[in-house]
Design an enzyme around this catalytic site. Structure first.
Site, PDB file in Angstrom:
ATOM      1  N   ARG A   1      15.460  63.699  69.805  1.00 14.06           N
ATOM      2  CA  ARG A   1      15.614  64.768  68.803  1.00 14.06           C
ATOM      3  C   ARG A   1      17.015  65.184  68.751  1.00 14.06           C
ATOM      4  O   ARG A   1      17.666  65.366  69.853  1.00 14.06           O
ATOM      5  CB  ARG A   1      14.765  65.707  68.970  1.00 14.06           C
ATOM      6  CG  ARG A   1      13.256  65.514  68.810  1.00 14.06           C
ATOM      7  CD  ARG A   1      12.345  66.558  69.026  1.00 14.06           C
ATOM      8  NE  ARG A   1      12.749  68.040  68.490  1.00 14.06           N
ATOM      9  CZ  ARG A   1      12.123  68.901  68.006  1.00 14.06           C
ATOM     10  NH1 ARG A   1      10.795  68.545  67.681  1.00 14.06           N
ATOM     11  NH2 ARG A   1      12.603  69.937  67.615  1.00 14.06           N
TER      12      ARG A   1
ATOM     13  N   ASP B   1      18.153  67.909  68.189  1.00 16.78           N
ATOM     14  CA  ASP B   1      18.637  69.262  68.818  1.00 16.78           C
ATOM     15  C   ASP B   1      18.543  69.192  70.439  1.00 16.78           C
ATOM     16  O   ASP B   1      18.726  70.301  70.929  1.00 16.78           O
ATOM     17  CB  ASP B   1      17.483  70.305  68.151  1.00 16.78           C
ATOM     18  CG  ASP B   1      16.160  69.935  68.670  1.00 16.78           C
ATOM     19  OD1 ASP B   1      15.890  68.686  69.431  1.00 16.78           O
ATOM     20  OD2 ASP B   1      14.989  70.654  68.228  1.00 16.78           O
ATOM     21  N   ARG B   2      18.445  67.984  70.814  1.00 12.81           N
ATOM     22  CA  ARG B   2      18.331  67.760  72.272  1.00 12.81           C
ATOM     23  C   ARG B   2      16.962  68.033  73.050  1.00 12.81           C
ATOM     24  O   ARG B   2      16.808  68.005  74.167  1.00 12.81           O
ATOM     25  CB  ARG B   2      19.606  68.261  72.976  1.00 12.81           C
ATOM     26  CG  ARG B   2      20.942  67.619  72.633  1.00 12.81           C
ATOM     27  CD  ARG B   2      21.164  66.137  73.139  1.00 12.81           C
ATOM     28  NE  ARG B   2      22.127  65.591  72.906  1.00 12.81           N
ATOM     29  CZ  ARG B   2      22.414  64.807  71.752  1.00 12.81           C
ATOM     30  NH1 ARG B   2      21.614  64.816  70.899  1.00 12.81           N
ATOM     31  NH2 ARG B   2      23.633  64.354  71.655  1.00 12.81           N
ATOM     32  N   LEU B   3      16.045  68.525  71.995  1.00 10.21           N
ATOM     33  CA  LEU B   3      14.844  69.163  72.507  1.00 10.21           C
ATOM     34  C   LEU B   3      13.900  67.970  72.707  1.00 10.21           C
ATOM     35  O   LEU B   3      12.947  67.874  71.958  1.00 10.21           O
ATOM     36  CB  LEU B   3      14.359  70.531  72.191  1.00 10.21           C
ATOM     37  CG  LEU B   3      15.084  71.497  72.322  1.00 10.21           C
ATOM     38  CD1 LEU B   3      14.950  72.813  71.376  1.00 10.21           C
ATOM     39  CD2 LEU B   3      15.462  71.775  73.742  1.00 10.21           C
ATOM     40  N   HIS B   4      14.222  66.852  73.255  1.00  9.12           N
ATOM     41  CA  HIS B   4      13.742  65.508  73.259  1.00  9.12           C
ATOM     42  C   HIS B   4      12.301  65.735  73.549  1.00  9.12           C
ATOM     43  O   HIS B   4      11.832  66.573  74.534  1.00  9.12           O
ATOM     44  CB  HIS B   4      14.310  64.406  74.031  1.00  9.12           C
ATOM     45  CG  HIS B   4      15.777  64.633  73.860  1.00  9.12           C
ATOM     46  ND1 HIS B   4      16.336  63.945  72.627  1.00  9.12           N
ATOM     47  CD2 HIS B   4      16.488  64.766  74.841  1.00  9.12           C
ATOM     48  CE1 HIS B   4      17.668  64.101  72.900  1.00  9.12           C
ATOM     49  NE2 HIS B   4      17.784  64.617  74.052  1.00  9.12           N
TER      50      HIS B   4
END
Ligand SMILES: Cc1cc2nc3c(=O)[nH]c(=O)nc-3n(C[C@H](O)[C@H](O)[C@H](O)COP(=O)(O)O)c2cc1C
Length: 196
Positions: free
Chosen positions: A172, A174-177
């Site tokens: 993702r 936003d790095r909030l994978h």
């Protein structure tokens, strides 16, 4: 990615992800394989994932290579597939077994002649005095087999990782994978979401 979309069978999900990767990735079966010596020193390299079914993940190599020797002494492995174009990573862990000789021979017979000669000629993972030594071995094996078939060497064959952990990772921006890990408990797979 929603955990419910992944289903209850991680092998089926991995097959679906691999099919999606085949459409967009030049070498979708390239898989980083980690093994370890009995005293815990890890090593990793890329191999091709040549089979995937309910029994596990199959790859082929020289049993006398570093990975082969490590697997003989410590038959467990971890593997990673990463498809940058899809923003997807899959991690697998499990025990490793040798595939039966018939299956190794069947795959061997699909390989080009030059690859078969190379498998006979290369003392995989051993030091060489120079390129000339390898060239000489290739010439020798080409002569040895010039009048016939190139049979499978006894030291060459397949291994199957029998997965007990499979993790699916989805990128993702936003790095909030998303990370969903499956663990096998007897006959069932339990899944849980992990923090990225
Ligand atoms: C894309 C790619 C695919 C490879 N596929 C295989 C393979 O299927 N089997 C194999 O033995 N080596 C394969 N290799 C070579 C291995 O990465 C490695 O150099 C070799 O197996 C020796 O590893 P070891 O000394 O750790 O045992 C591949 C390398 C690359 C870059």
């Amino acid at each position: 990615m929603d955990e419910h979309d992944l289903g209850t069978d991680p092998v089926a999900t991995l097959q679906a992800w691999l099919e999606a990767a085949r459409r967009v990735v030049p070498e979708p079966t390239a898989m980083t394989l980690a093994t370890a010596s009995p005293n815990g020193r890890p090593s990793a390299r890329v191999v091709l994932l040549r089979g995937l079914d309910e029994r596990g993940l199959t790859f082929f190599t020289n049993r006398e290579s570093r990975k082969g020797e490590e697997l003989a002494a410590n038959p467990r492995a971890a593997a990673v597939l990463h498809w940058w174009q899809l923003g997807r990573q899959v991690r697998v862990e499990g025990a490793v077994e040798e595939v039966d000789p018939g299956e190794s021979t069947a795959y061997w017979e699909t390989r080009p002649r030059a690859s078969r000669i190379a498998a006979w000629a290369s003392p995989q993972s051993r030091p060489l005095a120079g390129r000339h030594e390898l060239d000489a071995r290739v010439a020798e094996m080409s002569r040895r087999f010039e009048n016939g078939d190139v049979p499978r060497p006894g030291h060459w064959g397949g291994y199957r990782i029998v997965p007990d952990v499979v993790e699916f990772w989805f990128h993702r921006d936003d790095r909030l994978h998303d990370r969903i890990r499956y663990r096998r408990e007897g006959a069932v797979w339990l899944s849980e979401r992990l923090a990225p």
